[in-house]
Design an enzyme around this catalytic site. Structure first.
Site, PDB file in Angstrom:
ATOM      1  N   GLY A 489      10.904 -11.921  -4.147  1.00 41.67           N
ATOM      2  CA  GLY A 489      11.453 -12.702  -3.039  1.00 41.67           C
ATOM      3  C   GLY A 489      10.498 -12.875  -1.879  1.00 41.67           C
ATOM      4  N   SER A 490       9.201 -12.625  -2.120  1.00 41.70           N
ATOM      5  CA  SER A 490       8.229 -12.686  -1.021  1.00 41.70           C
ATOM      6  C   SER A 490       8.160 -14.063  -0.384  1.00 41.70           C
ATOM      7  CB  SER A 490       6.842 -12.293  -1.532  1.00 41.70           C
ATOM      8  OG  SER A 490       6.448 -13.138  -2.588  1.00 41.70           O
ATOM      9  N   SER A 528       4.143  -2.338  -2.979  1.00 39.17           N
ATOM     10  CA  SER A 528       5.111  -2.478  -1.873  1.00 39.17           C
ATOM     11  C   SER A 528       4.389  -2.761  -0.554  1.00 39.17           C
ATOM     12  CB  SER A 528       5.959  -1.214  -1.716  1.00 39.17           C
ATOM     13  OG  SER A 528       6.432  -0.764  -2.954  1.00 39.17           O
ATOM     14  N   ARG A 529       3.290  -3.509  -0.629  1.00 38.52           N
ATOM     15  CA  ARG A 529       2.506  -3.709   0.577  1.00 38.52           C
ATOM     16  C   ARG A 529       2.695  -5.086   1.223  1.00 38.52           C
ATOM     17  NH1 ARG A 529      -1.654  -6.855  -0.151  1.00 38.52           N
ATOM     18  NH2 ARG A 529      -2.825  -6.136   1.668  1.00 38.52           N
ATOM     19  N   THR A 531       5.305  -7.031   2.278  1.00 38.97           N
ATOM     20  CA  THR A 531       6.176  -7.242   3.441  1.00 38.97           C
ATOM     21  C   THR A 531       5.465  -6.802   4.712  1.00 38.97           C
ATOM     22  OG1 THR A 531       8.144  -6.912   2.111  1.00 38.97           O
ATOM     23  CG2 THR A 531       8.399  -6.641   4.488  1.00 38.97           C
ATOM     24  N   ALA A 726       9.538  -3.672   9.626  1.00 43.12           N
ATOM     25  CA  ALA A 726       9.680  -3.585   8.163  1.00 43.12           C
ATOM     26  C   ALA A 726       8.503  -2.870   7.515  1.00 43.12           C
ATOM     27  CB  ALA A 726       9.813  -4.981   7.569  1.00 43.12           C
ATOM     28  N   LYS A 727       8.775  -2.257   6.366  1.00 43.44           N
ATOM     29  CA  LYS A 727       7.721  -1.674   5.535  1.00 43.44           C
ATOM     30  C   LYS A 727       7.728  -2.431   4.201  1.00 43.44           C
ATOM     31  CE  LYS A 727       9.124   2.645   5.907  1.00 43.44           C
ATOM     32  NZ  LYS A 727       9.213   4.107   5.976  1.00 43.44           N
ATOM     33  N   GLY A 730       9.469  -2.403  -2.833  1.00 46.94           N
ATOM     34  CA  GLY A 730       9.424  -2.817  -4.238  1.00 46.94           C
ATOM     35  C   GLY A 730       9.372  -1.683  -5.243  1.00 46.94           C
ATOM     36  N   GLU A 731       8.802  -0.559  -4.844  1.00 46.69           N
ATOM     37  CA  GLU A 731       8.649   0.541  -5.795  1.00 46.69           C
ATOM     38  C   GLU A 731       9.574   1.713  -5.496  1.00 46.69           C
ATOM     39  OE1 GLU A 731       4.639   0.696  -4.376  1.00 46.69           O
ATOM     40  OE2 GLU A 731       3.904   0.763  -6.426  1.00 46.69           O
TER      41      GLU A 731
END
Ligand code: FES
Ligand code: FES
Lengths: 777, 157
Positions: A489-490, A528-529, A531, A726-727, A730-731
């Site tokens: 959803g990026s 997970s980078r 966002t 936000a961070k 995803g993982e």
């Protein structure tokens, strides 16, 4: 929470209509005129010398345009035939030697896939088998067969600059951490817990397999369309390999049918580029699922943990982690380093030693896999946390909470913890599963139990994301970003961030898909980078555009730009909404014309303090932390060993949920994937041959494996430097699944299994062994 | 060997020349450019290539086209009208049942067959019916919700 107009709202995905109609563009649907198809002959041996290749009959076969071998590539002037993100150890096609079953040896480009496959049957390759090393612990023995005689450095990434080529050994990288006095603490301990945990190699299984297409355009530039999570890397690495400037290569990435780490770095791109150059025609290579199994895997590991306890406190922990990176290092060294330094857990333990080793074997190469190695180390340390807690008679949840690090505490590396909702995640997951409720009574041969596990991952640092925001005179905007949309959803999330910052409606922001001709550099869409990094870059770029816009309005209204605000595409004076103008009016005010744009650029580039090579200490080893907790309830059949997960609660700290829906999907999706890995997924090898390399034999989680009660818990502890706090997430849901299930298994039936997957067979064996020990039958 | 077959695809009759070795998937994708039909395993184990053959869900990767003379095939491309999505597509959209979306057409076609057989399926029936379709993004809870919503919508009418 602050008053945002679009951040924090569960807006629908941009791409939803394309996806439910099946119209979405994938590389697989691209068919330029004159397209050639590729088939590749692969090694039947796990380790062998290539004595001779005869490709003459294949070259003469009908429909064949080109046949390429590793020796052909090595002989091309100006071409570097090796690649790899950590070491340049992987040949595009094998040269002299093959190092795993399924390694690519000869590539054919032909008019159809079938013609290419038929031509492969006409290629003759003579091999001389060499001694094979398969087990990671065998591979580190002094007399083990050596997989690589020399190791070429790569230099692709700054964070791997410290990775040195190894000696004549299968250990290609060793990460070391030393804190306090471990020996003394063990000598003074009341109790010592010692365990060995293992996890096998496994598969990512993106439903869309790897696929890449290349052609040389009229101007002689090399164009690549590829299902890749790292377009910027692909461009840079290809430029280096082909000896051309980066701007002679254009890499574009449409929507991906899943990635999960499988589609990082170079995979099929060098082969299609070289074949396109050789034939002068477009060339496409789509992997079959069987080939996918030979392309990249999840690292198998052996983790040895030894923990000292004095009173009720853990006083020391010694971790040895052996990572099976297969025949090529891939990104193994980065995983061994980044996950290695977290392998003692997010706990207060004063004395720690960690040794994390990246080891070559004759298996298919292991690479990044959702969680980047951290699921493997949490599997070990949070299984052991339960063993220790139970050994001390402590409540597993309370024991974790007592030892868990919190805001301001130093992580084992000496880096302070910030914005890590670990305790909240543990508490909320425990509440959700009904931790304090009495256990369900046994029924027949079935026993129920609950389990919890937690852990943290450190985001890959340093890394870089760049973005450009373009505001058009009609108030619509384009965002240029190399972040790849692969289901997370990026695309919509970055549009939310740009829209919020600009004060424009969400539906007027378009995010351009990765195209290295126009979208700036981005390290990878992984870990997970995106966002945080790309979100920050987009926000900065949008802020610059907004500044220009506000200046234009301020000039016209003769007020201070600081008094302005924007919302729904209009800029106005704070507190006096009627005084303002539309974007179009602002453009006219500034330029006297509409034929222009306002452009802003943003760059997010967190840095680290390099770790001390002897102690592994660093004041800042990472930009931020992800906290994860899983709580499950299971039912185990003591007769068959079958384990069923009845409830699943996946908690993770997102910082701020820019889009709560996507955060929930990521938590549940990652947990579901790792439920499969916990319960049944494993690649089974015999003498170096993969026995279950197809989806008939390799099972992944289906709709039947997901419990009806499967709940995400989005924890929000805003990060001071994250975009709107936000961070990334995803993982996070992946990290703690395996340990939670194994802990619930022990709670249910009193046996501890230290190897995943937790198959019925394994559980049955463990139950049988326990009965023997207890004197039963 | 090449031979001619007649196949009704999304309501339109097609005369096709196929090779004996061609799968239905190859004919639909390579021949007719119906890109919603996707290969993910090639061995009938994942449901990505699910299409309806005379109304029954089948794996297109696992059927030889030459044997299908006179049959009728339906793919996701045949569902949506010019301006409206099919109720099942609408339900998938509203329930966020597509993440990467690669598996989605297969799920939608399987769901269509399910709802034609059981207008108001139980959760277990949904699970049974869809257990041959794999989603590695792990969107199963939303897929369940979408199918329930589609059932409610179709039975309302
Ligand atoms: S591709 Fe046909 S079932 Fe998997
Ligand atoms: S949505 Fe990605 S595989 Fe199902």
């Amino acid at each position: 929470m602050a008053d945002y107009s679009i951040v924090g709202r569960p807006v629908d995905r941009r791409d939803a209509v394309q996806k439910v109609t099946g119209r979405v563009l994938h590389v697989g649907n691209m068919e330029p005129a004159g397209l050639l198809h590729v088939a590749v002959l692969r090694s039947p041996h796990p380790h062998a010398r290539i004595v001779r290749i005869d490709k003459s009959r294949a070259e003469a076969a009908p429909g064949v345009a080109a046949v390429l071998t590793g020796a052909d590539i090595a002989a091309m002037p100006g071409i570097t035939p090796y690649h790899g993100p950590a070491f340049a150890d992987q040949p595009v096609l094998a040269i002299d030697r093959v190092r795993h079953e399924g390694e690519q040896v000869v590539a054919v480009a032909a008019e159809s896939r079938r013609a290419a496959e038929e031509a492969l049957e006409l290629v003759e390759v003579e091999y001389e088998p060499l001694p094979v090393v398969l087990d990671v612990l065998d591979a580190i023995k002094p007399d083990a067969p050596i997989v690589h005689d020399e190791i070429r450095p790569s230099g692709a990434f700054a964070d791997l600059a410290h990775v040195k080529a190894g000696e004549r050994s299968n250990i290609c990288y060793h990460y070391k951490l030393r804190k306090g006095d471990v020996d003394k603490a063990f000598a003074e301990a009341d109790r010592i817990f010692e365990d060995v945990f293992t996890a096998p190699p496994a598969q990512h299984v993106p439903m869309e397999a790897h696929v890449s297409l290349a052609y040389v355009d009229e101007g002689g530039r090399i164009n690549i369309h590829t299902a890749s999570q790292s377009p910027s890397f692909v461009r840079g690495e290809l430029a280096r390999m082909l000896g051309v400037p980066m701007n002679r290569i254009r890499v574009r990435v449409p929507y991906l049918g899943g990635g999960y780490g499988a589609k990082l770095y170079n995979k099929l791109e060098p082969i299609v580029a070289l074949l396109a150059m050789k034939t002068g025609r477009p060339v496409k290579y789509s992997l079959s699922r069987e080939e996918e199994f030979q392309t990249v895997t999840k690292h198998g590991v052996v983790v040895k943990l030894k923990t000292a306890v004095k009173g009720s406190a853990m006083t020391a922990r010694k971790c040895e982690v052996y990572w099976d990176t297969g025949a090529f290092a891939e990104i193994g060294p980065r995983i061994v380093h980044k996950s290695g330094y977290t392998s003692s857990g997010p706990y207060k333990i004063p004395n720690v030693s960690i040794d994390s080793y990246c080891v070559y074997t004759n298996k298919p190469p292991a690479g990044p896999f959702r969680g980047f190695g951290v699921p493997q180390v949490i599997w070990a340390y949070d299984s052991q946390m339960d063993i220790v807690a139970r050994g001390l008679g402590a409540d597993p949840v309370e024991f974790r909470l007592e030892h868990a690090l919190e805001e301001g505490d130093l992580f084992v590396t000496g880096t302070p913890i910030h914005a890590c909702g670990l305790k909240e995640a543990v508490r909320r997951a425990a509440d959700a599963v009904g931790w304090d409720q009495p256990k369900a009574p046994a029924s027949g041969s079935k026993r129920r139990g609950k389990g919890i596990a937690c852990g943290v991952k450190a985001v890959l640092t340093p890394s870089i994301s760049g973005a450009i925001v373009i505001l058009n005179a009609d108030g619509s905007a384009n965002v240029l970003s190399s972040t790849v949309e692969m289901g997370q959803g990026s695309e919509s999330l970055l549009a939310q961030i740009a829209a919020e910052e600009l004060g424009m409606p969400f539906d007027r922001v378009h995010v351009v898909q990765p195209d290295t001709d126009v979208t700036p550099y981005d390290t990878i869409s992984a870990g997970s980078r995106s966002t945080y990094h790309m979100g920050n870059a987009v926000r900065m770029a949008a802020a610059k555009v907004k500044e220009e816009l506000f200046q234009a309005v301020a000039g016209k209204l003769e007020i201070d730009a600081a008094d302005l605000e924007s919302r729904d595409g209009r800029v106005f004076v704070r507190g006096a909404e009627e005084r303002g103008m539309t974007v179009t009016e602002a453009f006219l005010a500034k330029f006297g014309s509409l034929g222009t744009t306002m452009v802003g650029e943003g760059l997010c580039q967190p840095v680290v303090t390099p770790m001390d090579p002897e102690t592994g200490m660093s004041e800042k080893c990472t930009e931020y932390w992800f906290a994860s907790a899983s709580a499950v309830e299971v039912e185990v059949d003591t007769e068959t060993g079958r384990l069923e997960v009845l409830q699943f609660h996946a908690a993770g700290d997102a910082g701020t949920a820019i889009n709560p829906k996507y955060c929930e999907q990521q938590l549940v999706g990652a947990a579901t994937m790792h439920l499969g890995l916990t319960l049944f997924e494993q690649m089974v090898f015999q003498d170096g041959q993969l026995l279950n390399g197809s989806l008939l034999d390799y099972q992944i989680a289906s709709i039947k494996d997901v419990p009806a009660a499967c709940h995400p818990i989005v924890v929000e502890v805003p990060h001071k430097d994250g975009p709107f706090g936000a961070k990334g997430i995803g993982e996070t849901g992946a990290l703690t699944v395996a340990a939670a299930v194994a802990n619930a298994l022990e709670d249910a039936v009193g046996v501890r299994v230290r190897d995943i997957p937790l198959t019925a067979e394994r559980i049955h064996e463990a139950l049988k062994a326990a009965r023997k020990v207890n004197g039963g039958t | 060997m090449e031979r001619n077959i007649s196949l009704t695809v999304n309501g339109r009759q097609r005369e096709l020349e196929v090779n004996d070795a061609d799968t239905l998937l190859e004919v639909l994708r390579d021949g007719l450019k119906l890109w919603s039909v996707r290969e993910a395993c090639g061995v009938g184990a994942c449901g990505s290539c699910t299409v309806l053959l005379d109304g029954r869900p089948v794996s297109a990767c696992f059927l030889l086209a030459a044997r299908l003379d006179g049959r009728s095939v339906e793919t996701v491309e045949g569902l949506a009208g010019d301006d409206a999505l099919h109720p099942i597509q609408q339900a998938f959209l509203e329930n966020d049942a597509a993440q990467c979306g690669y598996c989605t057409p297969g799920f939608i076609m399987a769901a269509k067959a399910l709802l034609e057989e059981h207008g108001d399926p139980t959760d277990d029936q949904i699970r049974d019916y869809l257990s041959g379709n794999l989603c590695r993004c792990g969107g199963y809870p939303n897929i369940m919700r979408a199918v329930r919503a589609a059932a409610a919508r179709t039975s309302d009418r």
